[in-house]
Design a protein around this motif. Structure first.
Motif, PDB file in Angstrom:
ATOM      1  N   SER A  81      -9.704 -11.818   4.006  1.00 46.56           N
ATOM      2  CA  SER A  81     -10.082 -10.891   3.675  1.00 46.56           C
ATOM      3  C   SER A  81      -8.626  -9.925   4.322  1.00 46.56           C
ATOM      4  N   ILE A  82      -8.386  -9.503   3.375  1.00 45.45           N
ATOM      5  CA  ILE A  82      -7.228  -8.404   3.785  1.00 45.45           C
ATOM      6  C   ILE A  82      -6.977  -7.267   3.500  1.00 45.45           C
ATOM      7  N   TRP A  83      -6.315  -6.769   4.664  1.00 44.02           N
ATOM      8  CA  TRP A  83      -6.584  -5.819   5.183  1.00 44.02           C
ATOM      9  C   TRP A  83      -5.034  -4.630   5.469  1.00 44.02           C
ATOM     10  N   ILE A  84      -4.531  -3.485   5.552  1.00 42.84           N
ATOM     11  CA  ILE A  84      -3.154  -2.962   5.832  1.00 42.84           C
ATOM     12  C   ILE A  84      -4.592  -2.006   7.171  1.00 42.84           C
ATOM     13  N   GLU A  85      -4.481  -2.079   8.316  1.00 44.60           N
ATOM     14  CA  GLU A  85      -4.163  -0.606   8.871  1.00 44.60           C
ATOM     15  C   GLU A  85      -6.078  -0.374   8.362  1.00 44.60           C
ATOM     16  N   ASN A  86      -6.285   0.574   8.426  1.00 46.23           N
ATOM     17  CA  ASN A  86      -8.212   0.748   8.282  1.00 46.23           C
ATOM     18  C   ASN A  86      -8.493   1.334   6.426  1.00 46.23           C
ATOM     19  N   SER A  87      -7.337   0.103   5.292  1.00 49.41           N
ATOM     20  CA  SER A  87      -7.566   0.368   3.895  1.00 49.41           C
ATOM     21  C   SER A  87      -9.076  -0.447   3.769  1.00 49.41           C
ATOM     22  N   THR A  88      -9.426  -0.021   2.191  1.00 50.62           N
ATOM     23  CA  THR A  88     -10.261  -1.025   2.121  1.00 50.62           C
ATOM     24  C   THR A  88      -9.689  -2.626   1.947  1.00 50.62           C
ATOM     25  N   ARG A  89     -10.890  -2.753   2.094  1.00 54.85           N
ATOM     26  CA  ARG A  89     -10.815  -4.825   2.732  1.00 54.85           C
ATOM     27  C   ARG A  89     -10.587  -5.480   1.174  1.00 54.85           C
ATOM     28  N   LEU A  90      -9.629  -6.642   0.932  1.00 55.51           N
ATOM     29  CA  LEU A  90      -9.893  -7.233  -0.302  1.00 55.51           C
ATOM     30  C   LEU A  90     -10.158  -8.634   0.056  1.00 55.51           C
ATOM     31  N   ASN A  91     -11.124  -9.104  -0.869  1.00 57.12           N
ATOM     32  CA  ASN A  91     -11.160 -10.737  -0.417  1.00 57.12           C
ATOM     33  C   ASN A  91      -9.759 -11.315  -1.897  1.00 57.12           C
ATOM     34  N   HIS A 138       0.625  -1.366   0.131  1.00 53.88           N
ATOM     35  CA  HIS A 138       0.033  -0.134  -0.434  1.00 53.88           C
ATOM     36  C   HIS A 138       1.010   1.113   0.124  1.00 53.88           C
ATOM     37  N   ASP A 139       0.149   2.123  -1.020  1.00 56.17           N
ATOM     38  CA  ASP A 139       1.478   2.996  -0.341  1.00 56.17           C
ATOM     39  C   ASP A 139       0.755   4.728   0.367  1.00 56.17           C
ATOM     40  N   LYS A 140       1.616   4.642   1.535  1.00 59.08           N
ATOM     41  CA  LYS A 140       1.200   5.016   2.758  1.00 59.08           C
ATOM     42  C   LYS A 140       2.018   6.820   2.440  1.00 59.08           C
ATOM     43  N   LYS A 141       1.183   7.761   2.857  1.00 58.60           N
ATOM     44  CA  LYS A 141       1.289   9.182   2.714  1.00 58.60           C
ATOM     45  C   LYS A 141       1.109  10.539   4.075  1.00 58.60           C
ATOM     46  N   MET A 173       3.413   2.397  11.909  1.00 57.76           N
ATOM     47  CA  MET A 173       3.672   1.131  11.915  1.00 57.76           C
ATOM     48  C   MET A 173       2.424   0.631  10.853  1.00 57.76           C
ATOM     49  N   ALA A 174       3.258   0.685  10.184  1.00 61.15           N
ATOM     50  CA  ALA A 174       2.074  -0.781   9.276  1.00 61.15           C
ATOM     51  C   ALA A 174       1.764  -1.947  10.072  1.00 61.15           C
ATOM     52  N   ARG A 175       0.285  -2.672   9.539  1.00 66.76           N
ATOM     53  CA  ARG A 175      -0.101  -4.002  10.423  1.00 66.76           C
ATOM     54  C   ARG A 175      -0.890  -4.473   9.190  1.00 66.76           C
ATOM     55  N   LEU A 176      -0.232  -6.223   9.002  1.00 65.35           N
ATOM     56  CA  LEU A 176      -1.269  -6.166   8.024  1.00 65.35           C
ATOM     57  C   LEU A 176      -2.363  -7.705   8.775  1.00 65.35           C
ATOM     58  N   TYR A 177      -3.438  -7.410   8.196  1.00 66.48           N
ATOM     59  CA  TYR A 177      -4.559  -8.402   8.965  1.00 66.48           C
ATOM     60  C   TYR A 177      -5.433  -9.383   7.632  1.00 66.48           C
ATOM     61  N   VAL A 178      -5.057 -10.638   8.300  1.00 69.12           N
ATOM     62  CA  VAL A 178      -5.612 -11.706   7.672  1.00 69.12           C
ATOM     63  C   VAL A 178      -6.804 -11.828   8.206  1.00 69.12           C
ATOM     64  N   GLN A 179      -7.873 -12.393   7.982  1.00 65.01           N
ATOM     65  CA  GLN A 179      -9.340 -12.703   8.717  1.00 65.01           C
ATOM     66  C   GLN A 179      -8.521 -11.840  10.354  1.00 65.01           C
ATOM     67  N   GLY A 180      -9.045 -10.573  10.112  1.00 64.79           N
ATOM     68  CA  GLY A 180      -9.057 -10.510  11.180  1.00 64.79           C
ATOM     69  C   GLY A 180      -7.525  -9.915  12.440  1.00 64.79           C
TER      70      GLY A 180
END
Length: 183
Positions: free
Chosen positions: A126-136, A75-78, A88-95
């Motif tokens: 379901s995968i996301w980083i922090e408060n990004s859109t969740r991708l399936n 993900h691109d962060k600004k 701190m970027a956190r990768l979430y998989v299934q919560g």
């Protein structure tokens, strides 16, 4: 005085040639430029906006179905703040947070954060980083095939030899997976 408004007033009683140290404290909560002074001795100070991060995009590659394979998440962060800051970027998989990285991002600059993560079980995730859109992501079991009727003709001859190889490849259907329709 703070930018033409009086904040605090202190009255001192100094006798003879004495002196006194006077301290004023104030908390400036909003970024901006301020003029602070006592009587006729103003000075200008600048309060900077702290690091503030926004996600500009989020993607998972490969984007389609995988086969228990490696997934790269980026993900691109600004940083839209006035000063650099750690993110701190956190990768979430299934919560569940499965990985994290701390990066320093300069003021008004972008950076791409990439995670490499392997999904080892088939299923929908379901995968996301922090408060990004969740991708399936739909991970399928790897395709397996059975080979039969392997023939090579002719098996010998003089040069130049034109050889024909024939093989019958049959997909093995696993429980829960279906074969694509042929069109």
């Amino acid at each position: 005085m703070l930018t033409d408004s009086q904040l605090t007033k202190k009255t001192l009683n100094i006798m003879g040639y004495g002196s006194a140290i006077v301290t004023f404290n104030t908390l400036l909560r909003t970024a901006g430029t301020y003029t602070i002074g006592i009587d006729d001795s103003p000075t200008t100070i600048t309060v900077l906006e702290p690091a503030k991060f926004i996600i500009q995009s989020f993607q998972v590659t490969p984007s389609g179905c995988g086969a228990f394979n490696h997934k790269s998440h980026s993900h691109d962060k600004k940083n839209v703040g006035d000063i650099a800051g750690n993110y701190m970027a956190r990768l979430y998989v299934q919560g569940t947070a499965v990985a994290n990285k701390i990066i320093n991002i300069a003021s008004n600059s972008n950076t791409t954060v990439t995670f490499d993560y392997t999904i080892t079980q088939r299923g929908n995730y379901s995968i996301w980083i922090e408060n990004s859109t969740r991708l399936n992501v739909n991970v399928l079991q790897p395709a397996t095939f059975k080979i039969s009727n392997f023939t090579v003709t002719p098996r010998s001859g003089s040069e130049p030899l034109n050889v024909t190889v024939t093989v019958n490849i049959i997909p093995v259907i696993l429980r829960g997976n279906t074969l694509p329709s042929s069109r």
